[in-house]
Design a protein around this motif. Structure first.
Motif, short mmCIF file in Angstrom:
data_model
loop_
_atom_site.label_atom_id
_atom_site.label_comp_id
_atom_site.label_asym_id
_atom_site.label_seq_id
_atom_site.Cartn_x
_atom_site.Cartn_y
_atom_site.Cartn_z
N THR A 75 -43.48 43.90 -22.33
CA THR A 75 -44.67 43.03 -22.41
C THR A 75 -44.71 42.31 -23.76
O THR A 75 -45.14 41.17 -23.84
N GLY A 98 -50.98 44.35 -23.21
CA GLY A 98 -51.24 43.26 -22.29
C GLY A 98 -50.05 42.35 -22.04
O GLY A 98 -49.33 41.99 -22.97
N SER A 99 -49.83 42.01 -20.77
CA SER A 99 -48.76 41.06 -20.45
C SER A 99 -49.34 39.65 -20.49
O SER A 99 -50.55 39.46 -20.63
N VAL A 100 -48.47 38.66 -20.36
CA VAL A 100 -48.92 37.27 -20.37
C VAL A 100 -49.92 37.03 -19.23
O VAL A 100 -50.95 36.37 -19.42
N MET A 107 -47.19 18.15 -28.56
CA MET A 107 -48.45 17.51 -28.21
C MET A 107 -49.03 16.72 -29.39
O MET A 107 -49.43 15.56 -29.25
N PHE A 108 -49.02 17.33 -30.57
CA PHE A 108 -49.57 16.64 -31.74
C PHE A 108 -48.70 15.45 -32.16
O PHE A 108 -49.21 14.45 -32.66
N VAL A 128 -49.49 8.04 -29.93
CA VAL A 128 -50.41 7.31 -29.04
C VAL A 128 -51.59 6.75 -29.83
O VAL A 128 -51.99 5.60 -29.65
N LYS A 129 -52.15 7.53 -30.74
CA LYS A 129 -53.34 7.08 -31.46
C LYS A 129 -53.03 6.04 -32.53
O LYS A 129 -53.79 5.13 -32.74
N VAL A 135 -47.05 13.56 -29.97
CA VAL A 135 -47.39 12.52 -29.00
C VAL A 135 -48.78 11.93 -29.31
O VAL A 135 -48.96 10.71 -29.28
N ILE A 136 -49.74 12.81 -29.66
CA ILE A 136 -51.09 12.31 -30.00
C ILE A 136 -51.01 11.32 -31.16
O ILE A 136 -51.62 10.26 -31.14
N GLY A 139 -42.49 39.38 -23.56
CA GLY A 139 -43.17 38.33 -22.77
C GLY A 139 -44.18 37.58 -23.60
O GLY A 139 -44.23 36.35 -23.58
N ARG A 140 -44.97 38.32 -24.39
CA ARG A 140 -45.99 37.68 -25.23
C ARG A 140 -45.34 36.81 -26.30
O ARG A 140 -45.80 35.71 -26.60
N ALA A 189 -44.13 33.62 -24.73
CA ALA A 189 -45.28 32.75 -24.42
C ALA A 189 -45.81 32.10 -25.69
O ALA A 189 -46.14 30.91 -25.70
N LEU A 235 -54.07 10.80 -23.70
CA LEU A 235 -55.24 11.37 -24.38
C LEU A 235 -56.22 11.96 -23.37
O LEU A 235 -56.86 12.99 -23.64
#
Lengths: 310, 51
Positions: free
Chosen positions: B15, A21-23, B33-34, B40-41, B36-37, B18-19, B22, A57
């Motif tokens: 592929t 599978g690709s992305v 993200m964590f 912010v919190k 920043v959370i 690519g995975r 990603a 948030l």
């Protein structure tokens, strides 16, 4: 041997280690088009909710709801790979196309489910996380694994899963469930049957071949047309509920009434035109307009809240 | 006992790359993200804790 039996062994070969599978195949597992509807309706619930949530948030909460919705799509494809291979609408999905194995889709869906629910709990609150978990459970276990293949009321009850995102968005800000968020839920819930049955009228042969007891397959196309008109009638006041309940202005009230009437008009055309290509065409126009209807109803609510008309 | 190795085709290598990219991007986004959370919190309260 039926087509369904022929596809039973689909990618069940133990030596198939996957890894093809690709992305973009993995993104396809998330059902991006359904996801966009989930994001939009959840965002409306979140914006309408009273209270102050930090924009960062809020953004991450919407992301979690989107990923949770996508995860349920992946788990739906994991379970339904056999019938997806039969229906023209779904046979190019990554599992029937042989790009992703069922095991890979299952692992992907489960990881995203747990990840999105836990993150939403940490970012917003555990009421919203619980509702998101319930949404995934309802879509995968109640709808996909149980109702879809056992009753023609599958999408009526299963529609609850698609209707929950605005409630999750609302709960992400307030931590509760109120009459307003239930009204938002009811709009999508009532809208789902005529939306899907219009498609089922067009794709009746597909569902028949796959053995999915959609209403046109079990009760016939005439009974389905009656039901479409009935639900469209019901949708008219339900779509106006935000105005009646006092959380939308008279502009919304008039707009939603007009949209509801046009929806009903399309439904009546489907009811009247029953033969040949014209019948399929009218059913398809109802299906397309129903998407437009839902988008405009929620966009109206969003716009009113943003410019504080209420 | 001889060990058999699976030979990947060009397409499979592509592929897989690519995975992997990603996954790396997703992990990076999650870390950011964590972070920043947390900021912010907790805000300035992040330093306000008993040691």
């Amino acid at each position: 041997m039926t087509m369904l039996e022929q596809t039973q062994g689909l990618h069940e070969d133990a030596t198939d280690l996957g890894g093809r599978g690709s992305v973009s195949d993995y993104i396809a597992l998330l059902k991006p088009r359904v996801m966009s509807l989930v994001v939009f309706t959840a965002a409306v619930g979140l914006v309408m909710a009273p209270g102050n949530q930090h924009p960062v948030l809020s953004f991450i909460s919407i992301l979690c709801i989107a990923i949770g919705g996508g995860a349920s799509g992946a788990l739906n494809m994991w379970w339904d790979a056999d019938i997806d291979a039969i229906m023209s609408r779904t046979k190019k999905r990554p599992i029937p196309a042989g790009k992703i194995t069922r095991q890979e889709a299952f692992a992907f869906g489960m990881i995203l489910s747990f990840g999105s629910v836990l993150t939403l709990g940490l970012v917003a609150n555990w009421m919203a996380a619980g509702l998101l978990a319930f949404t995934i459970f309802f879509y995968v276990v109640i709808y996909t694994m149980w109702l879809k293949r056992s009753t023609p009321q599958n999408i009526v009850i299963g529609g609850a899963a698609g209707a929950l995102p605005p409630m999750v968005g609302w709960a992400a800000v307030t931590g509760d469930v109120t009459l307003v968020s239930i009204a938002l839920f009811m709009i999508t819930f009532t809208w789902t049957p005529p939306h899907f049955w219009a498609l089922a009228l067009v794709k009746n042969g597909d569902y028949q071949a796959a053995g999915v007891p959609m209403l046109p397959v079990v009760a016939g196309e005439t009974a389905t047309r009656h039901q479409i008109v009935l639900y469209s009638l019901l949708l008219l006041p339900v779509g106006m509920a935000p105005y009646f309940l006092g959380f939308a202005s008279v502009f919304y009230g008039v707009g939603s009434a007009m949209l509801g009437l046009v929806f009903l008009g399309y439904a009546i055309r489907v009811w009247r035109v029953r033969e040949g290509d014209a019948a399929k065409k009218t059913a398809m126009s109802l299906f397309k307009f129903s998407l437009f209807y839902l988008m405009l109803i929620f966009a109206g609510l969003l716009a009113e809240n943003m410019i504080s008309l209420v | 006992m001889s060990k058999q190795k699976a030979v990947l085709s060009e397409e499979q290598i592509k592929t897989r790359r690519g995975r992997s990219v990603a996954l790396a991007v997703t992990l990076g986004v999650l870390v950011a993200m964590f972070y920043v959370i947390t900021i912010v919190k907790l805000g300035p309260g992040i330093m306000d804790r008993p040691l």
